[in-house]
Design a protein around this motif. Structure first.
Motif, PDB file in Angstrom:
ATOM      1  N   ARG A  35     -19.894  -9.976 -18.702  1.00  0.00           N
ATOM      2  CA  ARG A  35     -19.224 -10.648 -19.826  1.00  0.00           C
ATOM      3  C   ARG A  35     -18.058 -11.495 -19.320  1.00  0.00           C
ATOM      4  O   ARG A  35     -17.898 -12.658 -19.728  1.00  0.00           O
ATOM      5  CB  ARG A  35     -18.722  -9.616 -20.834  1.00  0.00           C
ATOM      6  N   THR A  38     -19.078 -14.574 -17.529  1.00  0.00           N
ATOM      7  CA  THR A  38     -19.540 -15.602 -18.462  1.00  0.00           C
ATOM      8  C   THR A  38     -18.375 -16.286 -19.163  1.00  0.00           C
ATOM      9  O   THR A  38     -18.547 -17.327 -19.797  1.00  0.00           O
ATOM     10  CB  THR A  38     -20.489 -14.966 -19.502  1.00  0.00           C
ATOM     11  N   LEU A  40     -16.454 -14.805 -21.568  1.00  0.00           N
ATOM     12  CA  LEU A  40     -16.345 -14.369 -22.963  1.00  0.00           C
ATOM     13  C   LEU A  40     -15.406 -13.178 -23.071  1.00  0.00           C
ATOM     14  O   LEU A  40     -15.461 -12.265 -22.243  1.00  0.00           O
ATOM     15  CB  LEU A  40     -17.722 -13.963 -23.501  1.00  0.00           C
ATOM     16  N   PHE A  45     -17.990 -12.190 -27.381  1.00  0.00           N
ATOM     17  CA  PHE A  45     -19.294 -11.620 -27.055  1.00  0.00           C
ATOM     18  C   PHE A  45     -19.846 -10.846 -28.247  1.00  0.00           C
ATOM     19  O   PHE A  45     -21.049 -10.921 -28.556  1.00  0.00           O
ATOM     20  CB  PHE A  45     -19.186 -10.701 -25.837  1.00  0.00           C
ATOM     21  N   ALA A  74     -27.690  -8.152 -25.266  1.00  0.00           N
ATOM     22  CA  ALA A  74     -26.764  -8.354 -24.148  1.00  0.00           C
ATOM     23  C   ALA A  74     -27.470  -8.991 -22.970  1.00  0.00           C
ATOM     24  O   ALA A  74     -26.924  -9.886 -22.312  1.00  0.00           O
ATOM     25  CB  ALA A  74     -26.141  -7.021 -23.744  1.00  0.00           C
ATOM     26  N   LEU A  78     -26.089 -12.668 -21.810  1.00  0.00           N
ATOM     27  CA  LEU A  78     -25.432 -12.716 -20.508  1.00  0.00           C
ATOM     28  C   LEU A  78     -26.367 -13.143 -19.377  1.00  0.00           C
ATOM     29  O   LEU A  78     -25.964 -13.146 -18.218  1.00  0.00           O
ATOM     30  CB  LEU A  78     -24.824 -11.335 -20.190  1.00  0.00           C
TER      31      LEU A  78
END
Length: 289
Positions: A35, A38, A40, A45, A74, A78
């Protein structure tokens, strides 16, 4: 009722009980790592995945069991290339083992709560467990007498939080609460925890399938002076009731006994503040903190 804990008879956290806790901690760490890579935060998220930031935080810390549907979302969001979907069989196996390791008295109730089409709760002492924040639950268990060890406290908190996944079910169950006004006034955990708990009530109260009502202290008459209880309608079965007094749990299935409790609950809902007035009262109390 939710402030009472069964030291000897209450089950451990499902993940702790079957040795799978380490797996969930690892999944949580991997989720957090990807996460953050990425770019976020937990709220961003959560919005993409369709879950609240509190749930994301709990899963990343390993205190909430990640459901298969969550893991699939998820993995896609992701771009984990199967990292999360590949562990779904192990997660489902762990969840199944956890259900079979509960004591018989609790196993019946826990199974019905998880699959119930209706859930109705009356609380007169503390905020009911499904509504509690993590900090509030920890404060309840920390002050419990005789004192619990830190390990047991964490197990109890994780178990309580894991039960709250009932709100994320699809289709959603019909849920209602009647809370005594004193429950809103008792500052368990201190001002900060108390305020967070009131905000949690406001948040849950916005869910379409949930109604929260407060029983004002000023009322001169009360239809139920016999303590807190839960009413459940399991899928495909008749309504049942559950009580827990001084460490003694009781799952009530006798139709006449259940009818009497349900009748009291119906009268309480009729005389309690409507949901909108309840919300206004909670907001007013929150402003004074």
């Amino acid at each position: 009722m939710e402030g009472v804990v069964l030291e000897e008879r209450r089950p451990e956290t499902p993940a702790e009980a079957n040795g799978s806790h380490a797996v969930f901690v690892l999944i949580g760490k991997q989720l957090k790592l990807l996460r953050e890579k990425t770019g976020l935060n937990q709220r961003e998220f959560g919005q993409l995945a369709g879950y609240g930031p509190d749930l994301i935080s709990a899963i990343e810390r390993g205190v909430r069991t990640p459901r298969p549907e969550f893991l699939r979302r998820a993995d896609k969001i992701l771009k984990a290339d199967g990292l999360f979907t590949d562990v779904i069989p192990e997660v489902e196996e762990a969840m199944a083992k956890a259900r079979t390791r509960h004591p018989e008295w609790y196993r019946s109730y826990a199974a019905m709560e998880a699959e119930a089409v209706e859930l109705h709760h009356y609380s007169n002492h503390a905020v009911q467990g499904l509504l509690q924040t993590e900090a509030y639950a920890r404060a309840v268990f920390t002050k419990r007498r005789p004192f619990l060890s830190e390990e047991v406290i964490e197990k109890r908190v994780a178990d309580r939080l894991s039960r709250q996944q009932v709100f994320e079910r699809v289709p959603a169950p019909v849920v209602s609460y009647v809370l005594e006004e004193v429950v809103l006034d008792r500052p368990i955990g201190g001002p900060r925890v108390h305020a967070e708990q009131l905000r949690r009530l406001l948040h849950v109260g916005t869910m379409r399938n949930v109604e929260i009502q407060v029983m004002p202290t000023r009322l001169q008459e009360h239809p139920n002076m016999d303590g807190a209880f839960n009413l459940l309608v399991p899928r495909g079965h008749s309504q049942v009731a559950y009580t827990e007094i001084q460490g003694f749990p009781r799952l009530i299935t006798d139709r006449e006994e259940v009818r009497k409790i349900a009748d009291r609950y119906g009268i309480m809902r009729a005389v309690a503040l409507p949901p909108l007035e309840t919300r206004a009262l909670i907001e007013k109390k929150l402003e004074t903190l």
